[in-house]
Design a protein around this motif. Structure first.
Motif, mmCIF file in Angstrom:
data_model
loop_
_atom_site.group_PDB
_atom_site.id
_atom_site.type_symbol
_atom_site.label_atom_id
_atom_site.label_comp_id
_atom_site.label_asym_id
_atom_site.label_seq_id
_atom_site.Cartn_x
_atom_site.Cartn_y
_atom_site.Cartn_z
ATOM 1 N N GLY A 150 19.783 -54.716 40.399
ATOM 2 C CA GLY A 150 18.717 -55.552 40.929
ATOM 3 C C GLY A 150 17.597 -54.767 41.579
ATOM 4 N N GLY A 151 17.689 -53.456 41.592
ATOM 5 C CA GLY A 151 16.586 -52.656 42.113
ATOM 6 C C GLY A 151 16.753 -52.255 43.569
ATOM 7 N N ILE A 152 17.956 -52.405 44.125
ATOM 8 C CA ILE A 152 18.175 -51.964 45.505
ATOM 9 C C ILE A 152 18.464 -50.466 45.490
ATOM 10 C CG2 ILE A 152 19.781 -52.114 47.443
ATOM 11 C CD1 ILE A 152 20.105 -55.090 46.724
ATOM 12 N N ASN A 153 17.823 -49.753 46.383
ATOM 13 C CA ASN A 153 18.040 -48.306 46.473
ATOM 14 C C ASN A 153 19.350 -48.057 47.218
ATOM 15 O OD1 ASN A 153 18.046 -45.599 47.031
ATOM 16 N ND2 ASN A 153 15.830 -45.497 47.343
ATOM 17 N N LYS A 154 20.390 -47.779 46.450
ATOM 18 C CA LYS A 154 21.736 -47.700 47.019
ATOM 19 C C LYS A 154 21.846 -46.660 48.124
ATOM 20 C CE LYS A 154 25.020 -47.050 43.927
ATOM 21 N NZ LYS A 154 25.965 -47.143 42.786
ATOM 22 N N GLN A 155 21.291 -45.468 47.845
ATOM 23 C CA GLN A 155 21.452 -44.383 48.806
ATOM 24 C C GLN A 155 20.733 -44.698 50.106
ATOM 25 O OE1 GLN A 155 20.331 -40.799 46.813
ATOM 26 N NE2 GLN A 155 22.236 -40.786 45.648
ATOM 27 N N LYS A 156 19.536 -45.261 49.962
ATOM 28 C CA LYS A 156 18.767 -45.561 51.172
ATOM 29 C C LYS A 156 19.509 -46.586 52.034
ATOM 30 C CE LYS A 156 14.844 -47.972 51.788
ATOM 31 N NZ LYS A 156 13.639 -48.591 51.233
ATOM 32 N N VAL A 157 19.987 -47.632 51.394
ATOM 33 C CA VAL A 157 20.674 -48.674 52.155
ATOM 34 C C VAL A 157 21.943 -48.108 52.787
ATOM 35 C CG1 VAL A 157 21.797 -50.924 52.000
ATOM 36 C CG2 VAL A 157 19.719 -50.491 50.723
ATOM 37 N N LEU A 158 22.650 -47.252 52.041
ATOM 38 C CA LEU A 158 23.878 -46.660 52.580
ATOM 39 C C LEU A 158 23.557 -45.804 53.809
ATOM 40 C CD1 LEU A 158 26.844 -45.291 50.669
ATOM 41 C CD2 LEU A 158 25.831 -43.791 52.350
ATOM 42 N N LEU A 159 22.514 -44.988 53.713
ATOM 43 C CA LEU A 159 22.188 -44.115 54.841
ATOM 44 C C LEU A 159 21.732 -44.934 56.048
ATOM 45 C CD1 LEU A 159 20.452 -41.159 52.990
ATOM 46 C CD2 LEU A 159 22.704 -41.210 54.029
ATOM 47 N N PHE A 160 20.910 -45.947 55.794
ATOM 48 C CA PHE A 160 20.474 -46.797 56.906
ATOM 49 C C PHE A 160 21.667 -47.485 57.559
ATOM 50 C CE2 PHE A 160 16.025 -46.486 55.702
ATOM 51 C CZ PHE A 160 15.415 -46.636 56.933
ATOM 52 N N SER A 161 22.565 -48.016 56.730
ATOM 53 C CA SER A 161 23.725 -48.705 57.294
ATOM 54 C C SER A 161 24.549 -47.751 58.137
ATOM 55 C CB SER A 161 24.611 -49.275 56.190
ATOM 56 O OG SER A 161 23.854 -49.981 55.273
ATOM 57 N N MET A 162 24.742 -46.544 57.636
ATOM 58 C CA MET A 162 25.547 -45.583 58.388
ATOM 59 C C MET A 162 24.858 -45.235 59.707
ATOM 60 S SD MET A 162 28.468 -44.931 57.244
ATOM 61 C CE MET A 162 29.091 -43.390 57.905
ATOM 62 N N PHE A 163 23.528 -45.060 59.648
ATOM 63 C CA PHE A 163 22.819 -44.694 60.874
ATOM 64 C C PHE A 163 22.957 -45.790 61.919
ATOM 65 C CE2 PHE A 163 18.968 -44.650 63.508
ATOM 66 C CZ PHE A 163 19.131 -43.403 64.086
ATOM 67 N N PHE A 164 22.709 -47.019 61.522
ATOM 68 C CA PHE A 164 22.789 -48.095 62.508
ATOM 69 C C PHE A 164 24.220 -48.335 62.944
ATOM 70 C CE2 PHE A 164 18.487 -48.917 61.171
ATOM 71 C CZ PHE A 164 17.902 -49.269 62.368
ATOM 72 N N LEU B 242 30.935 -51.230 63.074
ATOM 73 C CA LEU B 242 31.808 -51.105 61.916
ATOM 74 C C LEU B 242 31.594 -52.261 60.952
ATOM 75 C CD1 LEU B 242 35.022 -49.806 63.634
ATOM 76 C CD2 LEU B 242 33.315 -48.553 62.340
ATOM 77 N N ALA B 243 31.368 -53.459 61.520
ATOM 78 C CA ALA B 243 31.138 -54.614 60.652
ATOM 79 C C ALA B 243 29.947 -54.363 59.746
ATOM 80 C CB ALA B 243 30.911 -55.868 61.498
ATOM 81 N N LEU B 244 28.909 -53.759 60.312
ATOM 82 C CA LEU B 244 27.720 -53.454 59.516
ATOM 83 C C LEU B 244 28.078 -52.493 58.374
ATOM 84 C CD1 LEU B 244 24.707 -53.379 58.953
ATOM 85 C CD2 LEU B 244 24.475 -51.629 60.697
ATOM 86 N N ALA B 245 28.837 -51.451 58.693
ATOM 87 C CA ALA B 245 29.213 -50.482 57.663
ATOM 88 C C ALA B 245 30.078 -51.152 56.599
ATOM 89 C CB ALA B 245 29.955 -49.305 58.281
ATOM 90 N N PHE B 246 31.027 -51.982 57.042
ATOM 91 C CA PHE B 246 31.914 -52.633 56.080
ATOM 92 C C PHE B 246 31.132 -53.581 55.192
ATOM 93 C CE2 PHE B 246 35.619 -52.102 59.243
ATOM 94 C CZ PHE B 246 35.753 -50.793 58.848
ATOM 95 N N ARG B 247 30.155 -54.248 55.778
ATOM 96 C CA ARG B 247 29.334 -55.154 54.977
ATOM 97 C C ARG B 247 28.626 -54.400 53.864
ATOM 98 N NH1 ARG B 247 28.095 -60.539 56.295
ATOM 99 N NH2 ARG B 247 30.140 -61.367 56.773
ATOM 100 N N ALA B 248 28.245 -53.159 54.161
ATOM 101 C CA ALA B 248 27.572 -52.348 53.147
ATOM 102 C C ALA B 248 28.583 -51.713 52.204
ATOM 103 C CB ALA B 248 26.714 -51.277 53.812
ATOM 104 N N GLY B 249 29.859 -51.994 52.431
ATOM 105 C CA GLY B 249 30.879 -51.478 51.531
ATOM 106 C C GLY B 249 31.268 -50.037 51.800
#
Lengths: 341, 215
Positions: free
Chosen positions: A218-232, A57-64
Motif C-alpha cells: 500500500g505504499g507505507i515505508n516499512k523501515q521508517k515506520v519501524l524506526l519511528f515506532s521503536m524510537f517512541f 511496548l504496546a506501541l512497538a507490538f502494534r507495529a509488529g
C-alpha cells in the motif's frame, strides 16, 4: 481475561496448599490494594511506571516489532533525566522540562539503536533489545557508582545526589505516594490511543503490525515506520524512568527500577491488553494491585508475598503462549512469500 | 515482473516508465502517487490485512489523500461513504464495514480490493490474477469493471494463468516463458493453441497481456 481467571485459580490452589482460606486471603489482598485511600494511592503510584512501560511496548507490538528492551530504555531514561535535573542550569521548570526531554530521548535513542540494527543488519530485535538491557543497566550502574555518585552521605550507595526540590513532580495528595507521573501516564494512554486509532501515522503503524506485506504494497515505508515506532516506544519507556526519578525517588538509585520488575510487569500489561493503550493502563493498575495487595496479604496472613509471583507467572505463561503462536504464524507466512512474475 | 513495476522488488538494470516518469529506484508510495494501481496476485498476503476491518483494508492508499485527511486525522465518516459506495456497486456481501476483512469470502474480499484499486482512478492498473479463486458472479463483476476501465482509455496490465480470461479481456498478449517475453500477439491473431505452444515447457502457465492505450 481467561488467563487472569486461570492465574487466580492457580493462586487459589497454592493458597489452599498452604492451608489458608482462599476467600479470606483474596479479600485481604483486595484490601491491601484498594482497601483504603492510602493503599489505593500506593497501588496507583506503583502502577505509574508500569503503565508507561506498557504503553511504549504496546506501541512497538502494534507495529509488529518485539521490543524486549523496556528495562534498559527505562533505566537509561531515568539516569539521563536525573543527570539533566541535576546539572542543567536554569530554573526549576527548565530543569524539569530538560529532564523529561533527556529521559525521553535517551530511552528513544537506545531503542532506535536496536531498530537501526534490525533495518540495516537484520539483527533480530527480540535478541538485540534484550541484550541491550544489560548494557544499559550496567552502564547506568557505573555512572552512579563512579563519576556521578552521591558522595555527601556516609554510606557510599550507588546513587546520584538528590535533585533539587523545585524539579520534583508534585504529589497528587499530601502524604500519599501517588504523584503527577500518574496523571502523565493516563494522559499518555489516551493520547496513544487516539494517535493509533484515528491518525494516519497510527494507521500505518497498525497496518505494519497486522500485515507487513499489505503495508508495503500500500505504499507505507516499512523501515521508517519501524524506526519511528521503536524510537517512541523506547522514549515512552524512558519517560517511565523519568517520572519515577522525578516523582518518587528524587534521584537515580541503582536497582530501584530493575528490582521491582517494572519493565516485565509492563510487558505483561501490554500483552494482557492485546496492546490496546487504554486496556494496557487498566491491566497495569491491576497488576500493580496484585503486587501491593500481596504485600498487604503478607502482613496480615501466613501466605507469603510470592503468591503474587505465582499468579503472575501463570499469567505470563498463558499470555505468551497465545502471543508466540500468532508471532510464529506471521514468521511462517513470511517464509512462504513467493515472488510473482 | 509485477513486483518490479509496483516497487516491491528492486531492479538492477533496465528502465520502467509511467508516462514520462522514471520509476526505477522510487518507493511504492511514489509510484502509487504517480498513478499506478495494483490488484495483487495474493489477496491475503499483499492485498489486505485479515485482522483489519473492511474499512481499514479499504482506506489503504486513501488515508493520506486530502479528501480523507485533516491535520493527519483520518476522516472516517467521509471515507465510510466511499466504502459503502463500493459495497453497493460491486454488491460486496458484508455484515458491516467494521467486520474483519478476513471474515469476507475470497470473492467478496477480491471485489473490495478491485473496488479500492479502481477507485484511485489512475491511468494505469496492474491486475494480477484478478479472478483467481472467486465465484462466477464476482468474476463477471471484476471483468466488467476492468473492461470499463479500458474503455475509458486507461492502460491495464493483466497477468493471468486463465487463458479464457486473457482471450476475453486482452487487446494485446505477451507470452512469457522462463522469465522472458517470447512473443507479443494481437488479440485477433491469438488462439488458445498458439498461446499454449508459446507457453510450452514452462513449469507454470504464465502469460501476460498489455493494453495498447499507454506505452
Amino acid at each position: 481475561m481467561i488467563a487472569v481467571l486461570i492465574g487466580l485459580l492457580t493462586g487459589a490452589l497454592a493458597i489452599a496448599l498452604i492451608g489458608e482460606s482462599i476467600f479470606d486471603t483474596y479479600k485481604v489482598m483486595w484490601d491491601g490494594a484498594f482497601g483504603n485511600f492510602y493503599f489505593l494511592t500506593a497501588t496507583l503510584a506503583r502502577a505509574t511506571p508500569i503503565i508507561l512501560i506498557g504503553l511504549g511496548l504496546a506501541l512497538a507490538f502494534r507495529a509488529g516489532v518485539f521490543n524486549m528492551g523496556a528495562e534498559g530504555q527505562m533505566v537509561l531514561g531515568a539516569v539521563c533525566a536525573a543527570l539533566a535535573a541535576l546539572y542543567v542550569p536554569g530554573s526549576g521548570i527548565v530543569k524539569l522540562l530538560s529532564a523529561f526531554l533527556a529521559g525521553f530521548i535517551a530511552g528513544g535513542l537506545w531503542s532506535l539503536l536496536a531498530g537501526w540494527m534490525e533495518v540495516k543488519y537484520k539483527v533480530q530485535l527480540l535478541i538485540s533489545t534484550l541484550l541491550l538491557n544489560y548494557v544499559a543497566v550496567l552502564f547506568a550502574g557505573y555512572l552512579v557508582a563512579e563519576p556521578f555518585q552521591d558522595k555527601s552521605g556516609s554510606a557510599a550507595l550507588a546513587q546520584t545526589p538528590m535533585i533539587d526540590q523545585a524539579v520534583w513532580l508534585p504529589k497528587l495528595f499530601a502524604g500519599m505516594s501517588v504523584h503527577m507521573g500518574f496523571v502523565i501516564a493516563v494522559i499518555g494512554a489516551i493520547i496513544l490511543y487516539v494517535v493509533l486509532q484515528f491518525t494516519s501515522s497510527g494507521y500505518e503503524v497498525r497496518m505494519l503490525g497486522k500485515n507487513p506485506f499489505f503495508a508495503e504494497y500500500g505504499g507505507i515505508n516499512k523501515q521508517k515506520v519501524l524506526l519511528f515506532s521503536m524510537f517512541f516506544s523506547g522514549g515512552i519507556a524512558g519517560l517511565a524512568g523519568t517520572v519515577e526519578v522525578l516523582g518518587s525517588q528524587y534521584r537515580y538509585v541503582e536497582g530501584a527500577l530493575t528490582v521491582p520488575g517494572y519493565a516485565w510487569t509492563g510487558l505483561m500489561a501490554a500483552l494482557l491488553a492485546n496492546s490496546n493503550p487504554l486496556g494496557t493502563a487498566v491491566a497495569a493498575i491491576l497488576l500493580a494491585a496484585l503486587q501491593t495487595g500481596a504485600m498487604g496479604m503478607e502482613r496480615n496472613t501466613e501466605v507469603p508475598l510470592e503468591i503474587a509471583s505465582v499468579i503472575q507467572g501463570v499469567l505470563i505463561l498463558f499470555v505468551t503462549a497465545k502471543f508466540t503462536l500468532s508471532w510464529w504464524k506471521v514468521k511462517k507466512k513470511a517464509g512462504d512469500v513467493n515472488g510473482a512474475v | 515482473m509485477i513486483q518490479a513495476i509496483s516497487g516491491l522488488t528492486s531492479v538492477d538494470q533496465g528502465d520502467i516508465r509511467l508516462g514520462d516518469t522514471h520509476l526505477v529506484g522510487k518507493s511504492v508510495a511514489f509510484r502509487r502517487n504517480e498513478g499506478l494501481a495494483h490488484i495483487p496476485e495474493d489477496r491475503f498476503l499483499w492485498g489486505a490485512a485479515k485482522d483489519a476491518t473492511i474499512e481499514e483494508t479499504g482506506v489503504m492508499g486513501y488515508y493520506n489523500k486530502k479528501a480523507f485527511n485533516k491535520y493527519s486525522f483520518i476522516l472516517k465518516n467521509s471515507f465510510r461513504e466511499v466504502v459503502k459506495g463500493w459495497i453497493d456497486r460491486f454488491e460486496i456481501k458484508v455484515k458491516s464495514v467494521d467486520d474483519k476483512s478476513g471474515n469476507l469470502s475470497g470473492g467478496n474480499l477480491q471485489k473490495l480490493i478491485v473496488a479500492r484499486e479502481l477507485g484511485f482512478e489512475t491511468n494505469f492498473l496492474i491486475a494480477a490474477e484478478p479472478t483467481r479463486g472467486v465465484d462466477i458472479g464476482a468474476m463477471e463483476y471484476i471483468h466488467e469493471a476492468i473492461l470499463e476501465k479500458r474503455n475509458r482509455g486507461d492502460g491495464i496490465l493483466l497477468v493471468s494463468s486463465e487463458l479464457s480470461e486473457i482471450l476475453l479481456l486482452s487487446d494485446r498478449i505477451a507470452v512469457m516463458f522462463e522469465g522472458k517475453i517470447v512473443d507479443v500477439l494481437e488479440r485477433k491473431d491469438a488462439t488458445e493453441e498458439r498461446l499454449s505452444v508459446l507457453m510450452a515447457g514452462g513449469k507454470e502457465d504464465e502469460s501476460s497481456e498489455k493494453n495498447t492505450t499507454t506505452a
